[in-house]
Design a protein around this motif. Structure first.
Motif, short mmCIF file in Angstrom:
data_model
loop_
_atom_site.label_atom_id
_atom_site.label_comp_id
_atom_site.label_asym_id
_atom_site.label_seq_id
_atom_site.Cartn_x
_atom_site.Cartn_y
_atom_site.Cartn_z
N VAL A 157 -0.91 105.54 33.49
CA VAL A 157 -2.36 105.32 33.32
C VAL A 157 -3.12 106.64 33.44
O VAL A 157 -4.00 106.93 32.62
CB VAL A 157 -2.87 104.27 34.34
N LEU A 158 -2.79 107.45 34.44
CA LEU A 158 -3.48 108.74 34.60
C LEU A 158 -3.24 109.65 33.39
O LEU A 158 -4.16 110.32 32.92
CB LEU A 158 -3.02 109.43 35.88
N ARG A 159 -2.02 109.67 32.89
CA ARG A 159 -1.67 110.49 31.73
C ARG A 159 -2.45 110.03 30.49
O ARG A 159 -2.74 110.82 29.60
CB ARG A 159 -0.16 110.38 31.49
N SER A 160 -2.81 108.75 30.46
CA SER A 160 -3.45 108.15 29.28
C SER A 160 -4.94 107.93 29.46
O SER A 160 -5.56 107.22 28.67
CB SER A 160 -2.75 106.81 28.99
N ASP A 161 -5.53 108.54 30.46
CA ASP A 161 -6.94 108.32 30.80
C ASP A 161 -7.87 108.39 29.59
O ASP A 161 -8.62 107.46 29.31
CB ASP A 161 -7.37 109.34 31.87
N ARG A 162 -7.83 109.49 28.85
CA ARG A 162 -8.74 109.64 27.70
C ARG A 162 -8.43 108.67 26.58
O ARG A 162 -9.33 108.28 25.83
CB ARG A 162 -8.71 111.08 27.19
N HIS A 163 -7.19 108.25 26.47
CA HIS A 163 -6.77 107.29 25.45
C HIS A 163 -7.29 105.88 25.78
O HIS A 163 -7.68 105.13 24.89
CB HIS A 163 -5.23 107.31 25.39
N LEU A 164 -7.30 105.53 27.05
CA LEU A 164 -7.69 104.18 27.49
C LEU A 164 -9.19 104.02 27.72
O LEU A 164 -9.76 102.95 27.46
CB LEU A 164 -6.98 103.83 28.80
N ARG A 165 -9.83 105.05 28.25
CA ARG A 165 -11.20 104.95 28.77
C ARG A 165 -12.23 104.35 27.80
O ARG A 165 -13.09 103.59 28.24
CB ARG A 165 -11.67 106.30 29.28
N PRO A 166 -12.19 104.62 26.53
CA PRO A 166 -13.22 104.02 25.67
C PRO A 166 -13.15 102.49 25.61
O PRO A 166 -14.15 101.84 25.30
CB PRO A 166 -12.93 104.61 24.29
N TRP A 167 -11.99 101.90 25.91
CA TRP A 167 -11.80 100.47 25.67
C TRP A 167 -11.58 99.65 26.92
O TRP A 167 -11.83 98.44 26.93
CB TRP A 167 -10.61 100.26 24.72
N ASN A 168 -11.07 100.25 27.96
CA ASN A 168 -10.73 99.52 29.18
C ASN A 168 -11.02 100.38 30.40
O ASN A 168 -11.00 101.60 30.31
CB ASN A 168 -9.24 99.15 29.20
N PRO A 169 -11.20 99.73 31.55
CA PRO A 169 -11.31 100.54 32.76
C PRO A 169 -9.98 101.24 33.03
O PRO A 169 -8.92 100.69 32.74
CB PRO A 169 -11.60 99.51 33.86
N VAL A 170 -10.05 102.44 33.53
CA VAL A 170 -8.84 103.19 33.88
C VAL A 170 -8.62 102.95 35.37
O VAL A 170 -9.34 103.46 36.20
CB VAL A 170 -8.99 104.69 33.54
N GLU A 171 -7.59 102.15 35.67
CA GLU A 171 -7.31 101.74 37.04
C GLU A 171 -5.85 102.06 37.39
O GLU A 171 -4.98 101.19 37.32
CB GLU A 171 -7.59 100.25 37.21
N PRO A 172 -5.58 103.31 37.77
CA PRO A 172 -4.19 103.71 38.01
C PRO A 172 -3.53 102.99 39.18
O PRO A 172 -2.30 102.89 39.21
CB PRO A 172 -4.29 105.21 38.26
N ASP A 173 -4.31 102.47 40.12
CA ASP A 173 -3.73 101.81 41.29
C ASP A 173 -3.85 100.29 41.24
O ASP A 173 -3.79 99.61 42.26
CB ASP A 173 -4.40 102.36 42.55
N ALA A 174 -3.98 99.73 40.03
CA ALA A 174 -4.22 98.30 39.87
C ALA A 174 -2.96 97.44 39.93
O ALA A 174 -3.05 96.23 40.09
CB ALA A 174 -4.95 98.04 38.56
#
Length: 190
Positions: free
Chosen positions: A20-37
């Motif tokens: 999730v952290l590695r993909s932050d910019r890829h995910l952020r426009p569409w979903n919350p970035v929650e690495p500890d979820a």
């Protein structure tokens, strides 16, 4: 390319976090970035929610999220993505909604499509091996062209537009609605 799906385990938390952290910019426009979820997601698993990890079994050694390693067992390779089968309703409806995230460096390689085909197949497969569903939905923000293409690649048909459907990243977001029934499903290798 060998792709598998499996239910997440507590031991997957660090690999999930790294992906999730590695993909932050890829995910952020569409979903919350929650690495500890992942731990909370594991606690919520049950009749109304199932989560599947999509794994690249060929990437067991030296994968970027550290989930594998030399001699890793099948299903412990690189974490391609996560798919939630949510709002599962059985009875006469037998419906659920799919939500998914793909992770770098696998996004755009075809691995997520293969994994989601396996998830859809499991959803439509009769119990006890599958979820015994009749209908699946995918809801996609209109500007998420990659996810719109994914829904179509999987054979989902466009059903309509839902304004302000989901609260994501501090705003109500519009979504395009797609659906697929068991009768329309062509199988995991279509």
């Amino acid at each position: 390319m060998r792709i598998s799906i499996r239910e997440p385990r507590a031991g997957d938390a660090e690999a999930h976090r790294a992906a999730v952290l590695r993909s932050d910019r890829h995910l952020r426009p569409w979903n919350p970035v929650e690495p500890d979820a992942l731990p909370e997601l594991l606690r919520r698993q049950g009749a109304g929610l199932r989560t599947y990890l999509i794994v690249d079994d060929d990437d067991a050694a030296g994968n970027p999220d550290g989930a594998g390693g030399a001699g890793a067992a099948r299903g412990t390779g690189g974490l391609v993505g996560t798919c939630n089968v949510a709002n599962i309703v059985l009875g006469r409806f037998r419906n659920a909604a799919l939500g998914y995230d793909s992770y770098l460096p696998y996004a755009g390689t075809g691995r997520m499509t293969l994994g989601l085909r396996l998830v859809v197949d499991r959803c439509f497969r009769a119990r006890p091996d599958g979820l015994g569903l009749h209908r699946l939905e995918i809801n996609v923000q209109p500007d998420n062209t990659r996810s719109l293409a994914m829904a179509r690649r999987l054979g989902f048909r466009h059903e309509g537009f839902s304004p302000r459907m989901l609260f994501i990243n501090d705003a109500w977001r519009d979504h395009e609605r797609f659906a697929l029934t068991a009768e329309e499903w062509q199988g995991p290798t279509a």
